[in-house]
Design an enzyme around this catalytic site. Sequence first.
Site, short mmCIF file in Angstrom:
data_model
loop_
_atom_site.label_atom_id
_atom_site.label_comp_id
_atom_site.label_asym_id
_atom_site.label_seq_id
_atom_site.Cartn_x
_atom_site.Cartn_y
_atom_site.Cartn_z
N GLU A 16 14.81 33.36 68.19
CA GLU A 16 15.61 34.49 67.74
C GLU A 16 14.76 35.60 67.11
OE1 GLU A 16 19.75 32.32 66.59
OE2 GLU A 16 18.06 31.91 65.28
N THR A 23 15.33 27.62 76.70
CA THR A 23 14.40 27.79 75.59
C THR A 23 13.07 27.07 75.80
OG1 THR A 23 15.83 26.08 74.72
CG2 THR A 23 16.04 28.24 73.76
N LYS A 46 7.62 26.46 63.67
CA LYS A 46 8.91 27.06 63.29
C LYS A 46 9.62 27.57 64.54
CE LYS A 46 6.75 29.69 60.22
NZ LYS A 46 6.39 30.55 59.06
N GLY A 47 10.87 27.96 64.37
CA GLY A 47 11.65 28.43 65.51
C GLY A 47 11.20 29.81 65.94
#
Lengths: 731, 175
Positions: free
Chosen positions: A694, A471, A690-691
């Site tokens: 996904e 990641t 933020k992520g």
Amino acid sequence: MTNELTLDKKADTRRLDEMAQGLLGTPMDRPEGVLKVTGKAIYADEERPSNLAYGYLVRATGPIGRIVSTNKDEIAKMPGVVAVIEEADLPRNSVQGATPTAAPTRGDRIDYIGQPLALVVADGFEEARHAAQAMTAVMEADTGLHFDPEAPGASIETPEAKQASQGDLDAAMASAAFTLDEEYHTSSMHSAAMEPHATIAEWKDGKLTMRGAYQMLKFNQKSVSDALDLDLSQIRLLSPFVGGGFGSKLGIAPEAIAAALASKAVGRPVSVAMHRRQVFETTTHRSATKQKVRLAADKDGKLIGVGHDNLVYNLPGEKFSEPTTQATPFTYAGENRVIGHHIARLHRPAAGSVRAPGEAVGATVFEMAMDEMAEKLDLDPIEFRVRNIPDLDPSKGIPFSENRMEAVLRDGAERFGWKHTKPKQRLEDGWWIGTGVAAAVRVNMMSETSARVRLTQDGAVVETDMTDIGTGTYAILTQVAGELLGLPANRVETRLGDSDFPKAFGSGGSVGASSSGTAVYLACMELRQNIAAALGVEETDLTLKDGRAISGNVAKPLTEIVPGEGWSATGTVKGGKAGSLVRQATWGSCFAEVAVNAVTGETRVRRMLGSFAAGRILNEKTAKSQCIGGMTWGLGMALHEELVHDPRDGHMVNRDLAEYHVPANLDVPQIEAHLLMEDRDDWANPVQAKGIGELGISGTGAAVINAIYNACGVRIRSLPGTLDKILAELP
Amino acid sequence: MQVSLDINGASVALDLDARTTLLDALRNHAGLTGSKKGCDHGQCGACTVMVNGRRINSCLTLAVMHEDDEITTVEGLAEGNTLSPLQRAFISHDGFQCGYCTPGQLCSATAMLDEAAKGWPSNVTADLENATPLTDEEISERMSGNICRCSCYPGIVEAIREAADAPAQKTGAEA
């Protein structure tokens, strides 16, 4: 020193934008890149301690039921065999994600075909494998089991907490100018990370060290503690490099506990690497879904009703169920809404989290339905979506922290050269050509995470048990620390994947970058206070760049400020009210151009482009790679990926990489991912990030399916959209 | 049984079970864990190494069959601390994320550039008579035996294209 922050409100400053190093957000190469291209990065099954023994799991071949007896004694006499670990407390399957307890255990039962029956330990790998494959069990078969969610008599749970309703959807459907009421299916899918799950377990002086492929060490350590009745202080987990996870390594897999039991039994370090087929069966996969979507719109294309009902499955005793509708409550407007969720209890291998549990299949299907609805309304599908971006979260009535749906749709459309066209317009050289669009949306979450930063005269060292599963954690934490402390990347070292380090949430749920990034931020802010105090200035007046501290007329190298023993600070961030006061999500758009063969129905994706917003981007290169990876998973879900379960006994038929088709190089065009680099989400955390791991799969596959319709006029409502489903309806 | 393997230019003597694959010999006996086991079935390409310059899946061949062969693994691609052009390009184009398939991708790409330079056709080569440029489609097809689940294919293709286009390369794109 510690610096703790609970996220109860919007961040009131953007300190990172005031920094001078110019490192954060840049497309910096991964600092661990050289190790990875030279074969020196050490993954789970790669340490070779002396006197290492090899374990190989025994696969239960069925029938499902009670284990009456095994030929364990015979197996134990085979050449090279050291031990046969055939114990009731062997795990049945992987632990679910973010779960601090042990997995259900084998007991005297086999609950699904492919479950680990035993572990054979031998001096050599070849001996262990041979003996394991010779082991058999006499079973007493259960009757009345169910293997198919739609078979008559299957046990279906409808938990009350997972249903929701507001307004009157039935009335809205009856009165609306336009409606859609369709059923969709998605297949079971597997993470299929490249590195099979593996553990090397070694006991020394009452302490257990496990080097393995784990995503979330904090939870994994607790699961080991629960399974083996050990104190946390007796367990050390090491996962400096993890060869992909995608959810399958959230919870420890059966090989981990088996290796620990075996190592204790034989008094030697034991390596247990699962075979690819064992990975498919014993770790969790994504449940197939049946989804019913209902949409009601007025004559202007405004949605007045949204219904999303779904049926998923899992093994008895598993708490997880695919949260298919996770993004449905807030993605689009509509005052009348119904959510339904049903779980079939089946004796298939266990289901669990796979990259973007929920949105990956839920948003994708919803985006397919949105395309159908736009056509009924005779609207450009982008305009239809934009007209239905809600002002507030329509289910909770709370504001969005930010809503970038329109921005990413417009940005992507312009870059792709989007033009809304009628279907079946382009037949070129025997191929139908078409384009499609879909939005992507994924909830944003934060979870308790700590990190320690040590600043010495040589530079900074970041330590956390957070993992990098590909990641980009090594890169982004290096960049956050370097930016705040005014150090170039080569003076920051990031150490990960050691359970002795401060605890992070781990890699899962797109929580890692923002949570660990914030923990490092908090630690560094504390260190900045130290530097400022040493210079006698305010921290806010401090400029740190290239190892020098500057404030007013004072400029000094850090080597003259930081004491010889250095300073250490730990940052801890906890989720708080900010998670419930506003709706936090990440936003994307995806565009695809496909060619459908006019004779065979085969689909090839010719172009794919996405635009994404996820707050501050910490590394443009690794963030884009996450998005491209996610979009490729969307492509795979749309066209290739399908786990097949035998309806007679639930066994996974295509449990390897030859039969379970993940996209290969030629299946994937030169996908482009663009990021809204200026985006900041102040509600998310003080890093405004933020992520993003996904988001790329959370709806994007629908762009491919919608493009197939635009190309040849065939609506796919069952994924993957293989040629057999297209062929019969080709013009 | 006793086997002597020539790995990255060094002679390595091993005492192996006859069933030991070349991959397991490298990983479990020769201390070279750069070559990866992704499927043990010849399905994923993570174990790709070069044997006498040709790329093969090392999980599908037994170590004892390679007594006199020159074996090159990912550990043998750099010259000392100097990375090969492909290794450098994989880093700068982010041709990997988790890195587990990367050793196989690199060995495969190294051998593939040589195959292309020799004029070997691929399944997407339209003209078998004349030299075909190494297009993105050619690179993708020739690299489709190496799965990358992180899905870094666009970066892998860019990296290989850059290395192929680099002048004075010993892989001899012009040869």
